[in-house]
Design an enzyme around this catalytic site. Sequence first.
Site, PDB file in Angstrom:
ATOM      1  N   ARG A 164       0.848  -1.193   0.000  1.00  0.00           N
ATOM      2  CA  ARG A 164       0.000   0.000   0.000  1.00  0.00           C
ATOM      3  C   ARG A 164       0.879   1.238   0.000  1.00  0.00           C
ATOM      4  O   ARG A 164       1.010   1.911   1.003  1.00  0.00           O
ATOM      5  CB  ARG A 164      -0.849   0.007   1.269  1.00  0.00           C
ATOM      6  CG  ARG A 164      -1.972  -0.975   1.249  1.00  0.00           C
ATOM      7  CD  ARG A 164      -2.566  -1.105   2.622  1.00  0.00           C
ATOM      8  NE  ARG A 164      -1.611  -1.720   3.535  1.00  0.00           N
ATOM      9  CZ  ARG A 164      -1.866  -1.991   4.811  1.00  0.00           C
ATOM     10  NH1 ARG A 164      -3.001  -1.672   5.326  1.00  0.00           N
ATOM     11  NH2 ARG A 164      -0.956  -2.582   5.560  1.00  0.00           N
ATOM     12  N   LYS A 207      19.019 -22.262   9.113  1.00  0.00           N
ATOM     13  CA  LYS A 207      20.349 -21.964   9.664  1.00  0.00           C
ATOM     14  C   LYS A 207      21.266 -23.172   9.486  1.00  0.00           C
ATOM     15  O   LYS A 207      20.865 -24.306   9.747  1.00  0.00           O
ATOM     16  CB  LYS A 207      20.244 -21.611  11.156  1.00  0.00           C
ATOM     17  CG  LYS A 207      19.545 -20.282  11.406  1.00  0.00           C
ATOM     18  CD  LYS A 207      19.502 -19.969  12.898  1.00  0.00           C
ATOM     19  CE  LYS A 207      18.584 -18.795  13.189  1.00  0.00           C
ATOM     20  NZ  LYS A 207      19.215 -17.483  13.110  1.00  0.00           N
ATOM     21  N   HIS A 210      10.378 -22.158  16.575  1.00  0.00           N
ATOM     22  CA  HIS A 210      11.826 -22.403  16.576  1.00  0.00           C
ATOM     23  C   HIS A 210      12.242 -23.422  17.645  1.00  0.00           C
ATOM     24  O   HIS A 210      12.983 -24.365  17.372  1.00  0.00           O
ATOM     25  CB  HIS A 210      12.602 -21.109  16.822  1.00  0.00           C
ATOM     26  CG  HIS A 210      12.233 -19.987  15.899  1.00  0.00           C
ATOM     27  ND1 HIS A 210      11.817 -20.182  14.614  1.00  0.00           N
ATOM     28  CD2 HIS A 210      12.216 -18.638  16.085  1.00  0.00           C
ATOM     29  CE1 HIS A 210      11.551 -19.008  14.033  1.00  0.00           C
ATOM     30  NE2 HIS A 210      11.788 -18.062  14.920  1.00  0.00           N
ATOM     31  N   LYS A 258      13.483 -12.125  25.687  1.00  0.00           N
ATOM     32  CA  LYS A 258      14.056 -10.884  25.169  1.00  0.00           C
ATOM     33  C   LYS A 258      14.742 -10.168  26.327  1.00  0.00           C
ATOM     34  O   LYS A 258      14.406 -10.376  27.481  1.00  0.00           O
ATOM     35  CB  LYS A 258      12.965  -9.981  24.604  1.00  0.00           C
ATOM     36  CG  LYS A 258      12.130 -10.664  23.513  1.00  0.00           C
ATOM     37  CD  LYS A 258      12.270  -9.968  22.190  1.00  0.00           C
ATOM     38  CE  LYS A 258      11.449 -10.624  21.114  1.00  0.00           C
ATOM     39  NZ  LYS A 258      12.221 -10.974  19.918  1.00  0.00           N
TER      40      LYS A 258
HETATM   41  C1  BG6 Z   1      11.678 -14.387  14.920  1.00  0.00           C
HETATM   42  C2  BG6 Z   1      10.899 -13.780  16.065  1.00  0.00           C
HETATM   43  O1  BG6 Z   1      11.028 -15.524  14.430  1.00  0.00           O
HETATM   44  O2  BG6 Z   1      12.977 -14.745  15.347  1.00  0.00           O
HETATM   45  C3  BG6 Z   1      11.642 -12.612  16.653  1.00  0.00           C
HETATM   46  O3  BG6 Z   1       9.635 -13.358  15.605  1.00  0.00           O
HETATM   47  C4  BG6 Z   1      13.067 -12.988  16.990  1.00  0.00           C
HETATM   48  O4  BG6 Z   1      10.981 -12.128  17.813  1.00  0.00           O
HETATM   49  C5  BG6 Z   1      13.744 -13.650  15.798  1.00  0.00           C
HETATM   50  O5  BG6 Z   1      13.761 -11.819  17.356  1.00  0.00           O
HETATM   51  C6  BG6 Z   1      15.129 -14.159  16.149  1.00  0.00           C
HETATM   52  O6  BG6 Z   1      15.755 -14.654  15.014  1.00  0.00           O
HETATM   53  P1  BG6 Z   1      17.323 -14.908  15.011  1.00  0.00           P
HETATM   54  O7  BG6 Z   1      17.582 -15.562  13.704  1.00  0.00           O
HETATM   55  O8  BG6 Z   1      17.954 -13.544  15.154  1.00  0.00           O
HETATM   56  O9  BG6 Z   1      17.622 -15.763  16.186  1.00  0.00           O
END
Ligand code: BG6
Length: 518
Positions: free
Chosen positions: A73, A214, A272, A370
């Site tokens: 948009r 990764k 993850h 975090k």
């Molecule tokens: C994402 C999350 O999937 O992964 C984020 O939504 C997070 O909150 C991120 O910061 C971390 O990814 P990486 O590859 O930096 O560990």
Amino acid sequence: MTELDVAQADGSGYHNPLRDPQDRRLPRIAGPCSLVIFGVTGDLAKRKLMPAIYDLANRGLLPPSFALVGFARRDWAEQDFAQVVYEAVKEHARTPFRDEVWKQLAEGFRFVPGEFDDDTAFDRLRQTVDELDQSRGTSGNHAFYLSVPPKFFPVVVHQLKEHGLAESEPGAWRRVVVEKPFGHDLASGLELSKIVHAVFPPDSIFRIDHYLGKETVQNILALRFANEMYEPIWNRGYVDSVQITMAEDIGIGGRAGYYDGIGAARDVLQNHLLQLLALTAMEEPVSFSARDLRLEKLKALSAVRLPADLAAGTARGQYAAGWQGGEFVHGFLEEEGIPPDSRTETYAAVRLEIDTRRWAGVPFYLRTGKRLGRRVTEIAVIFHRAPHLPFGKTATEELGQNALVMRIQPDEGVTVRFGSKVPGPGMEVRDVTMDFGYGKSFTESSPEAYERLLLDVLLGDPPLFPGHEELVLSWQIVDPITGFWASGGAPEPYVAGTWGPASADVMLARDGRSWRRP
Ligand code: BG6
């Protein structure tokens, strides 16, 4: 590529009709195609997707005819879009900037302005894609990347169908790539799946969990299944417990809109961390095809058992203001866009068990947060103490438990921790480590996860993408936890820059264990 090239790459000297279709020595170069990104103005597109496209082009893995189409948009002309990609590439690409690569790539940029519910915008998208087939030779092969909040999935998928963009001509393909969060819970995840499956066949749907892209995560398979050393001890007979940590030092940044109401469990534990658990715990797959790999991950995930007492077996927290890296940082509740009474957790930990012969009784502790002490993701497999120590009483006072630590990031590698004699006249045993580091052992630098995953999408290679059933099982594990938390009060605060709430330490202390300090 000629047959002779194939034969040479094959190493056999002659064309082998039985050649393993998974033989990765053949260069994996995408064929003619385009990638259409919805949500092209978002953070993910700028930080990850655009740079990854450039890096793939720079590595010679995209065809000269490749086209990148942005849909958003924004009242942008084509050159405005090109400028946005340029800045993203300059800032975030992994490989050096080369003018000739950029020029070639930029010729394939197109931008379609519009709202998701605007039929004329999707007509324009259709025309753009047709024009690319004519002018660049993209051959009817188009991937649609939904880098948009899940609430927009239904409308975008519907529009793709209505405008004839989801259906491919014979010999060509259409694919859809969906970013997490794939739903908010099991019910919404199923609903979204239904919508996407109604339009795209299962083998055209690519669900992104970027952790699987990764190198270090793929290396879990190499470490476990290419070696003889580890597998015999990879079970309850030798393993005391497993700790999977994904710690971040960043806060939520500008992502309040996304993160509030989502929280750590849905944001990363559901995907993850459970994928890391599945790869660590699963049995050896028959092959690394998507089907075989998913089958084993599914078995592992379906054997996961939640703690009977969720109060004791889980922990959640929310970061409060503190000092991090010499800088004062706000607490979650003071972040812009977060309501002062938000109960969203920024830290989540859980104690899981896996009810199989291999793992019965071995706790898998998962934690993520975090604004923790530092950025680190690792899987630590911690072994039992030796059943007997034939040393003097004080000799092993400083001996811990043996451990094998898969260092996912940032210091990629593997560490083995074991006891060793301290040099000197007496017998004293202390923990030492043996390290493998990617930086030292390989000259090749690791591609970014999104490079690998985008290339796999364009090649139609699905093993690194979780399947629908994994999604279902993952929500089935997470839903009771978030449901339980929703019925409780506010999450426990923890000071930014520390290692999370005290309740997470208590959770392990109850088992006579403690978290590793990575
Ligand atoms: C994402 C999350 O999937 O992964 C984020 O939504 C997070 O909150 C991120 O910061 C971390 O990814 P990486 O590859 O930096 O560990």
